[in-house]
Structures are given as C-alpha cells and as structure tokens.
Design a protein around this motif. Structure first.
Motif: not given
Length: 202
Positions: A39-42, A45-51, A56-60, A72-78
């Motif tokens: 999902t988006s970080n918007k 600050e946390k790029c990863y957490e468990i809810i 939950v993995h967050r991207f810019d 875009r590329q960071k999300y596509i690669k992940h």
C-alpha cells in the motif's frame, strides 16, 4: 493460503476502500490465511508493520489527478519479488497505481488472480458542471483518461481468474460479463463476506 493484496489506502489512513479492505483482510486472517498488503505510505513513516496479523508494506506511491506519482520501480520490484510466494493475488480497485503498474506481471506468476472492483468511471458528463475553469479542465481530463483506460484494460482483464463487484448494478459487471471461465462475485459492500469467502479462495 498465502494472500498478497494490493491497495492504495490502508490503515491507519481512512476512506471507504480502506475500511472495506481492512475488514476483508481481518476475515481472511480469522479463517487461518496469511495476508500481506502492499500500500501507499502517504506520509506514514513506517515502511513495514503488522496490523491485526496482517503484514503491511508501504511505498512512496500514489495516484493524483489521474497520474501515478512516486517511486514506481521500488514498488514494481517488490511486487515481482513477492508474487511467486503467493497462492492468491488480489488487486483492490482499478484506476490506481497499485493495480495498474503490475497488471502486466500477472501472467508470469502461478498464483490465482482476482480484481476487486470498487466501482468505475461512468463516462458521462455531470448535469451540474464543476465550478471554475481549472476544475472543469480536470473533470474533462479525468473523464477522457479513464474512458481510454477501460478501453485499453479490457484485454488485460484476461490475466485474472475472477472479479469481485460491490453491487449487481455496478457498471463493472458489464465490463466483465463476457469474460468466459471467470467468476463474477457480488459481495454487496461485504455484508456477506463470510458466506462468499470460499468462492473467492477456490
């Protein structure tokens, strides 16, 4: 079952899609499945957490004024890295970066794929036009972009094993009605998510 779900908005951010998606994920966790959300970080600050046991993995990355903005590329690669570990991939919503940037990768993974629609553009001009020249230009731009988008995406819908719709009268049902060997499931704003869960995971 290992489920990879992509959605632009997720907790702690709030909107209608987030509320329904989080409820959907909670039910999958309660049924014993492992769920990871991209999902988006918007601004978070946390790029990863468990809810609630959901990874939950967050991207810019986000969609603004019909354009995809951010890394875009960071999300596509992940996504490319994660897709091979999933048994089921669920893209939540069309018309957003988290679905559209990876849709061409779907044929190259063995997981089953589902597109969870949350409505779509109606392609009709409002009887009451937007106030102001700038708003009217953006209104026309958005209408034309999404009209072209759904014309272009029709063939790519074949990448999915099935579709989820919010209502039997949703225009998305017309978009997928002629897709053979695909399931079309109506979840009426998730009121019967438990009943339909088995159909989604088949």
């Amino acid at each position: 079952m290992r489920i990879l779900l992509t959605v632009e908005t997720y907790s702690p951010l709030k909107n209608g899609v987030q509320i329904m998606t989080e409820h959907f994920c909670d039910e999958l966790i309660r049924a014993g499945h492992k769920v990871a959300v991209l999902t988006s970080n918007k601004g978070i600050e946390k790029c990863y957490e468990i809810i609630n046991d959901v990874e939950v993995h967050r991207f810019d990355l986000y969609t603004s004024l019909t354009l995809y903005r951010g890394d875009r590329q960071k999300y596509i690669k992940h996504f490319d890295k994660c897709k091979h570990d999933a048994d089921l991939i669920i893209n939540v919503c069309s018309e957003n970066a988290f679905t559209d940037l990876v849709i061409d990768q779907l044929p190259y993974c063995s997981a089953k794929k589902v597109l969870y629609f949350h409505g779509m553009a109606q392609f009709s001009l409002s009887k009451i036009p937007p106030i102001g020249a700038w708003n009217y230009i953006q209104f026309i731009k958005s209408n034309l972009r999404w009209r072209y988008y759904y014309w272009k995406i029709k063939s790519k819908l074949d990448h999915y094993n099935g579709f989820i719709h919010l209502h039997k009268d949703d225009p998305t049902t017309l978009l997928t009605a002629k897709k053979e060997n695909k399931f079309n499931l109506i979840i009426e704003n998730q009121v019967n998510i438990k009943t339909n869960q088995a159909k989604i995971l088949q």
